[in-house]
Design a protein around this motif. Sequence first.
Motif, PDB file in Angstrom:
ATOM      1  N   PHE A  21      -5.344  -2.324   3.748  1.00  0.00           N
ATOM      2  CA  PHE A  21      -6.406  -1.431   4.514  1.00  0.00           C
ATOM      3  C   PHE A  21      -6.127  -0.403   5.473  1.00  0.00           C
ATOM      4  N   VAL A  22      -5.217  -1.023   6.495  1.00  0.00           N
ATOM      5  CA  VAL A  22      -4.837  -0.169   7.708  1.00  0.00           C
ATOM      6  C   VAL A  22      -3.982   0.864   6.999  1.00  0.00           C
ATOM      7  N   ILE A  23      -3.057   0.608   6.355  1.00  0.00           N
ATOM      8  CA  ILE A  23      -2.374   1.768   5.681  1.00  0.00           C
ATOM      9  C   ILE A  23      -3.107   2.850   4.831  1.00  0.00           C
ATOM     10  N   GLY A  24      -3.981   2.125   4.232  1.00  0.00           N
ATOM     11  CA  GLY A  24      -4.981   3.168   3.326  1.00  0.00           C
ATOM     12  C   GLY A  24      -5.752   4.015   4.103  1.00  0.00           C
ATOM     13  N   ALA A  60       0.802  -1.079   0.078  1.00  0.00           N
ATOM     14  CA  ALA A  60      -0.097  -0.058   0.114  1.00  0.00           C
ATOM     15  C   ALA A  60       0.955   1.298   0.028  1.00  0.00           C
ATOM     16  N   LEU A  61       1.918   1.121   0.832  1.00  0.00           N
ATOM     17  CA  LEU A  61       2.686   2.342   0.822  1.00  0.00           C
ATOM     18  C   LEU A  61       3.552   2.855  -0.488  1.00  0.00           C
ATOM     19  N   GLN A  62       4.022   1.468  -1.199  1.00  0.00           N
ATOM     20  CA  GLN A  62       4.663   1.615  -2.295  1.00  0.00           C
ATOM     21  C   GLN A  62       3.902   2.126  -3.283  1.00  0.00           C
ATOM     22  N   ALA A  63       2.714   1.430  -3.313  1.00  0.00           N
ATOM     23  CA  ALA A  63       1.582   1.741  -4.417  1.00  0.00           C
ATOM     24  C   ALA A  63       1.255   3.216  -4.351  1.00  0.00           C
ATOM     25  N   ALA A  64       1.174   3.828  -3.080  1.00  0.00           N
ATOM     26  CA  ALA A  64       0.790   5.195  -2.819  1.00  0.00           C
ATOM     27  C   ALA A  64       1.827   5.942  -3.562  1.00  0.00           C
TER      28      ALA A  64
END
Lengths: 262, 269
Positions: free
Chosen positions: B181-184, B81-85
């Motif tokens: 989900f938590v990161i998002g 999620a972090l890298q995708a962001a």
Amino acid sequence: MSDTPKIRVRGLCKAFGAKKVLDGVDLDVAPRTSMVVIGGSGTGKSVLIKCILGLLEPDAGSIEIDGADVLRMDREAATELRSHAGMLFQNGALFDSLPVWENVAFGLLAQARRKHTRITRAEARARADAVLGQVGLAPSVGDLWPSELSGGMQKRVGLARAIAHQPDMLFFDEPTTGLDPIMGAVIDGLIVDCVKRLGSTAVAITHDMASAQRIGDRAAMLHHGRIVWEGRAAELLESGNEVVDQFTHGRREGPIQMELRR
Amino acid sequence: MTGRDTAPLDAPLDALAALGRAAIATVRGTGRITLFGLEGMSHFFRPPWYGRLFWHSLVEIGYYSLPVVALTAVFTGMVLALQAATGLSRFNAESAIANLVVLSMTRELGPVLAGLMVAGRVGAAMAAELGTMRVTDQIDALSTLQTDPMKYLVAPRLAGGLVALPILVLIGDILGVLGGFVIGALKLGFNPGVYLANTVNFMQTADVVSGLVKAAVFGLLVALMGCYHGYNSRGGAQGVGAATTSAVVSASVLILAFDYVLTELFFAR
């Protein structure tokens, strides 16, 4: 049919790579007698009984049990014939993931499974306790794990496991190795008792001359891949054969030369 | 021909011969492993069956691997999620983060990472256990007690790997998506409902099923390599150590190779 040996080995050959371990072994074992095979380390004694038991496949020769050549019959029939055998391994080879009583009852449970008969765990435990009693161990030993046993107790449990399904052939791979002389004599006594009680045919391999004479009715010497002498076990120490004499008396000089490297 | 005449050809011929020997050894080894696996699996269909040992394998492979697979999946989902962001923000496509996380986890990272984790934990243990049984004559002892070692030792482990890994991967997929989900929701400021809706709407049955099929194959490979190398180990403690290493390395390489093959089969157009 009383002349038919229980086990007849003819021209048995087995090599590992370039090293010929068995080079035409001939051996007869009469029913309900004990044969002791002696010979130096690495001469193929263990290989011989592993071939008879089907644990190794020989390169040539024949192995007859009750007159039937096990190497030329189908796998199912050979397995059935060999299911009447029990083996005491040199180091016990107890299953360390099972408690002692399950080790002893293993053959019984396997036999029941193969013959589609039912034996409950309680019945198997009772049978295991009875067999442990025959080798001088209390039922409480059945709850221990193999790693909790001394070397002598492991041999006794190994013997109990080998005889639990009442086999008519018993094989012993150096049964007294690693034991003190008194415990060695105790194990030998148990082996003789078990073989007589079951009316079994026994083949033992050993380098322990006292053990060989206690266990065996007859003895044979394996040297350079062949049986070089066979006779009564009581005559081992005065066989008149120079190879056997050198081995049984532990002489450095003689026809047997230590192979430092091959 | 004199020795001097042939000398220039010796080096390339030696190299060619070595290459040939290596190729023959590889083909022979592959054949042996295939036959070993087929013989082991043939006992799935032939009684007697050892239900207790199958259950034991399931617990050993599945239940005891759950913590390591769960942690791997959660952190992988979070990192994804972090890298995708970071990556997707360059194209103003942050809304695709949930899609990317669920696709990556279910199709690839879930099965592959779980397979590698189980290879390290379970494949090594299987090889060590069977290797020790081999060098202490326990496998020979089984044969003398009317028990086929392939049926008793190998078949339940193969079945355990085949069944346990898909279950582990399903749990890992859920936890990985949860990590994303938590990161998002907490770090990237997505509306939790929208993130979950994106995840559910984008995910297809084929993504999950293909991942589970991969997991079953990887589970079988891990158990097969552990059993094969342990069963055939020789030479005491050193042999058992070598078997353990071979089991983990070969299972890991095969997981990556089969991942490519299965992806081609499932998704190549």
